[in-house]
Design a protein around this motif. Structure first.
Motif, PDB file in Angstrom:
ATOM      1  N   ILE A   1      -0.701   2.861  -0.634  1.00 42.62           N
ATOM      2  CA  ILE A   1      -0.690   2.897  -1.470  1.00 42.62           C
ATOM      3  C   ILE A   1       0.859   2.425  -1.951  1.00 42.62           C
ATOM      4  O   ILE A   1       1.688   2.673  -1.231  1.00 42.62           O
ATOM      5  N   GLY A   2       1.197   1.785  -2.765  1.00 47.06           N
ATOM      6  CA  GLY A   2       2.477   1.411  -3.098  1.00 47.06           C
ATOM      7  C   GLY A   2       3.404   1.545  -5.128  1.00 47.06           C
ATOM      8  O   GLY A   2       2.349   2.151  -5.222  1.00 47.06           O
ATOM      9  N   PRO A   3       4.363   1.465  -4.697  1.00 47.98           N
ATOM     10  CA  PRO A   3       5.133   1.631  -6.030  1.00 47.98           C
ATOM     11  C   PRO A   3       4.275   0.725  -7.504  1.00 47.98           C
ATOM     12  O   PRO A   3       3.677  -0.129  -6.791  1.00 47.98           O
ATOM     13  N   THR A   4       4.139   1.656  -8.649  1.00 49.99           N
ATOM     14  CA  THR A   4       3.096   1.662 -10.195  1.00 49.99           C
ATOM     15  C   THR A   4       1.766   2.119  -9.365  1.00 49.99           C
ATOM     16  O   THR A   4       1.295   1.455 -10.811  1.00 49.99           O
ATOM     17  N   GLN A   5       1.727   2.695  -8.409  1.00 55.78           N
ATOM     18  CA  GLN A   5       0.149   2.221  -8.177  1.00 55.78           C
ATOM     19  C   GLN A   5      -0.200   4.107  -8.639  1.00 55.78           C
ATOM     20  O   GLN A   5       0.198   5.167  -7.838  1.00 55.78           O
ATOM     21  N   ASP A   6       0.122   4.844 -10.030  1.00 55.53           N
ATOM     22  CA  ASP A   6      -0.108   5.626  -9.894  1.00 55.53           C
ATOM     23  C   ASP A   6      -0.729   6.894 -10.448  1.00 55.53           C
ATOM     24  O   ASP A   6      -0.825   7.964  -9.883  1.00 55.53           O
ATOM     25  N   ARG A   7      -2.411   5.687 -10.783  1.00 56.42           N
ATOM     26  CA  ARG A   7      -3.726   6.986 -11.142  1.00 56.42           C
ATOM     27  C   ARG A   7      -4.058   7.184  -9.272  1.00 56.42           C
ATOM     28  O   ARG A   7      -3.698   8.183  -9.377  1.00 56.42           O
ATOM     29  N   ILE A   8      -3.966   6.580  -8.806  1.00 52.48           N
ATOM     30  CA  ILE A   8      -3.975   6.901  -6.896  1.00 52.48           C
ATOM     31  C   ILE A   8      -2.825   8.072  -6.743  1.00 52.48           C
ATOM     32  O   ILE A   8      -3.937   8.769  -5.907  1.00 52.48           O
ATOM     33  N   ALA A   9      -1.791   8.092  -7.150  1.00 51.60           N
ATOM     34  CA  ALA A   9      -1.009   8.594  -6.626  1.00 51.60           C
ATOM     35  C   ALA A   9      -1.423  10.530  -6.841  1.00 51.60           C
ATOM     36  O   ALA A   9      -0.885  11.192  -6.498  1.00 51.60           O
ATOM     37  N   ALA A  10      -1.626   9.962  -8.589  1.00 46.20           N
ATOM     38  CA  ALA A  10      -1.249  11.589  -9.391  1.00 46.20           C
ATOM     39  C   ALA A  10      -2.999  12.022  -8.581  1.00 46.20           C
ATOM     40  O   ALA A  10      -3.197  13.473  -8.564  1.00 46.20           O
ATOM     41  N   LEU A  11      -3.930  11.439  -8.723  1.00 41.39           N
ATOM     42  CA  LEU A  11      -5.619  11.909  -8.053  1.00 41.39           C
ATOM     43  C   LEU A  11      -5.022  12.453  -6.746  1.00 41.39           C
ATOM     44  O   LEU A  11      -5.478  13.396  -6.117  1.00 41.39           O
ATOM     45  N   ALA A  12      -4.241  11.669  -5.519  1.00 36.31           N
ATOM     46  CA  ALA A  12      -3.685  12.852  -4.556  1.00 36.31           C
ATOM     47  C   ALA A  12      -2.761  13.747  -4.709  1.00 36.31           C
ATOM     48  O   ALA A  12      -3.531  14.932  -3.380  1.00 36.31           O
ATOM     49  N   GLN A  13      -1.837  14.009  -5.456  1.00 34.58           N
ATOM     50  CA  GLN A  13      -0.934  14.509  -5.576  1.00 34.58           C
ATOM     51  C   GLN A  13      -1.945  15.953  -6.114  1.00 34.58           C
ATOM     52  O   GLN A  13      -2.489  17.016  -5.993  1.00 34.58           O
ATOM     53  N   GLU A  14      -2.709  16.233  -7.065  1.00 39.90           N
ATOM     54  CA  GLU A  14      -3.748  16.451  -7.509  1.00 39.90           C
ATOM     55  C   GLU A  14      -4.602  17.302  -6.552  1.00 39.90           C
ATOM     56  O   GLU A  14      -5.276  18.685  -6.508  1.00 39.90           O
ATOM     57  N   LEU A  15      -5.731  16.494  -5.815  1.00 35.12           N
ATOM     58  CA  LEU A  15      -6.161  16.844  -4.759  1.00 35.12           C
ATOM     59  C   LEU A  15      -5.592  17.715  -3.385  1.00 35.12           C
ATOM     60  O   LEU A  15      -5.566  17.541  -2.156  1.00 35.12           O
ATOM     61  N   GLY A  16      -4.177  17.463  -3.287  1.00 36.67           N
ATOM     62  CA  GLY A  16      -3.969  18.091  -2.415  1.00 36.67           C
ATOM     63  C   GLY A  16      -3.003  17.116  -0.733  1.00 36.67           C
ATOM     64  O   GLY A  16      -3.261  17.315   0.004  1.00 36.67           O
ATOM     65  N   VAL A  17      -3.231  15.829  -1.703  1.00 35.34           N
ATOM     66  CA  VAL A  17      -3.697  14.970  -0.294  1.00 35.34           C
ATOM     67  C   VAL A  17      -2.213  14.480  -0.374  1.00 35.34           C
ATOM     68  O   VAL A  17      -1.255  13.603  -0.659  1.00 35.34           O
TER      69      VAL A  17
END
Length: 501
Positions: A104-120
């Motif tokens: 995952i890298g910069p500007t990949q906002d949606r995967i970052a948000a989902l990971a945070q939501e799921l506690g990864v």
């Protein structure tokens, strides 16, 4: 030798039970209907507002959003696991390493948000030291903190920089998500990347590195892919506020390979699928989709689902395996015939320690010889053991089409030894994942378009065919081909379907 073995159902459900604390949006999902069971039994018949075909990130995201909007959903997955091209490769000792998508890298906002939501949680990809460059029988080392970043300092580097600058400037004119609308779409879609690179560079070094760029990102030869497709891939490496660029695609620091997920990227689909519960049916490959006056009837192994709408969340090439009745539009059928996957395998060696770090190396490399052409350090965050990962791309993996597991192991280790010395020759264990012969993916990392495909058929990537809607990373505007693109496509199609119901 682990190959395409999936994680067990017990492991999937166990992981979900241990990670029940998810974000508010997921926690608010209503309970799964009692009629839905984790795996088909007999010839069950169920109904729902929407049936989603594919439990990869795009399908799971679409299901999550539709359920949150009050719709009933059944997800049908051919494999025994969620995740699709996101896969935890078993290492033979009860642990896994990323066998598919991982960074995952910069500007990949949606995967970052989902990971945070799921506690990864995430951690930084190991990037301290020098990279290895092997070309024309010579091994050299180079730092990655200079102006060239991850680009090896070949003698043709000035030539290469001019070519990359030209690529970036052309990509700026390509509409994200609609490359066929570019002013020069016909011109750029009438040639391969190989044709363009040879007319835009003179040195063998620049031409090799341009080919390596295509192999590393798409797992195809530069002769296989349209210039327009590549330009859109570059334009897509950003978000709504940050234009895409070449550096973000190829670099580790500040690029698409900057960060990894604690526990592996497979934690994200595993946790999301566990939250969806019995709505997700495994071992249920879909055979047919029949559209009638009352909606759609989707028939899979062991189960038939009656629904108002269907979301096909899979690559165009694999979607073509489904029997659609009545037939899809001609453009959609032609598109599916013309959107093949790349050829790739991921090979890993597991060592007692990441010995290359002590040698002052990042574990990253580019090579023109051997089976492996690109490597990364896939060790866990604490560096308690070393995991070296290599991509076996395009012609290299095709050359091993009939090879035995022992022959593939030897080819991988020979490459590691060439790049990192004799210490790489004797790992504690090895494993690999071949995507080119994996029946429900047919290759990876993404479907690609040859010349003429985007301008003639690109609009069919997302256009619904009656009640049949399309998702998958190939349909995304930003970060097509990546996990972020898959999630974006799921969010888009969920809004589209909800509005149509």
């Amino acid at each position: 030798m682990p190959g395409t073995t999936g994680i067990s159902r017990r492991r999937m459900l166990g992981t979900g039970a241990l990670t029940a604390a998810t974000g508010a949006a997921l926690a608010a999902l209503p309970a799964a209907p009692a009629a839905a069971r984790t795996e088909p039994a007999g010839n069950a018949s169920v109904s729902a507002d929407v049936v989603v075909i594919g439990a990869g990130l795009s399908g799971l995201t679409a299901a999550r959003d539709l359920i949150a909007a009050g719709r009933s959903v059944i997800v049908l997955e051919a494999r025994e696991r969620p995740g699709g091209r996101v896969y935890g490769l078993p290492l033979g000792d009860g642990t896994t390493s990323e066998g598919g998508a991982e960074f995952i890298g910069p500007t990949q906002d949606r995967i970052a948000a989902l990971a945070q939501e799921l506690g990864v949680a995430t951690f930084t990809t190991y990037n301290t030291g020098k990279n290895v460059y092997y070309r024309n029988g010579k091994r050299s080392l180079y730092a990655t903190d200079g102006l060239l970043g991850s680009v090896p300092p070949d003698w043709g580097v000035i030539d290469l920089q001019f070519a990359m600058l030209a690529l970036g400037n052309m990509a700026k004119t390509v509409p994200v998500g609609e490359p066929w609308k570019a002013a020069k779409a016909e011109e750029w879609d009438s040639q391969t990347f190989h044709t363009w690179s040879r007319s835009s560079s003179l040195s063998s070094g620049a031409r090799f590195l341009l080919d390596a760029f295509i192999s590393a990102t798409l797992s195809v030869r530069s002769r296989d892919v349209s210039l327009l497709y590549v330009l859109h891939y570059i334009a897509a490496a950003g978000n709504e506020s940050t234009p895409g660029n070449v550096d973000r695609l190829i670099n580790t620091k500040n690029g698409a390979q900057e960060t990894r997920f604690v526990g592996g990227s497979q934690e994200i689909p595993v946790r999301l699928a566990a939250r969806l519960g019995d709505r997700v049916r495994y071992n249920a490959p879909v055979r047919s989709v029949v559209t009638g006056e009352g909606g759609v009837t989707v028939t899979a192994d062991g189960i038939t689902v009656a629904a108002q709408r269907v979301v096909v969340a899979m690559s165009p090439a694999i979607a073509a395996k489904i029997d659609f009745s009545p037939a899809l539009t001609a453009n959609r059928m032609q598109l599916m015939q013309r959107y093949p996957m790349g050829s790739v395998a991921k090979f890993v060696g597991v060592y007692d320690t990441p010995f290359w770090r002590a040698d002052g190396l990042t574990g990253q490399s580019v090579a023109d010889s051997g089976a492996v052409d690109t490597t990364f350090d896939n060790s866990p965050p604490d560096g308690s053991r070393g995991i070296l990962m290599g991509f076996i791309n395009q012609s290299n993996i095709r050359a091993l089409d009939d090879a035995s597991p022992a022959a593939i192991r030897k080819a991988g280790l020979d490459s590691f030894t060439l790049l990192f010395g004799e210490k790489a020759a004797n790992p504690a264990r090895t494993a690999y994942q071949r995507w080119d012969n994996e029946v429900w993916s047919g290759g990876g990392p993404v479907g690609i378009a040859a010349p003429g495909v985007l301008t003639d058929f690109g609009a069919a990537l997302r256009a619904p065919c009656g009640p049949v809607h399309w998702a998958g990373t190939e349909t995304s505007g930003f970060w097509t081909g990546y996990m972020d693109g898959a999630i974006r496509s799921g969010e888009r199609v969920a809004k589209e379907v909800h509005a149509a119901l």
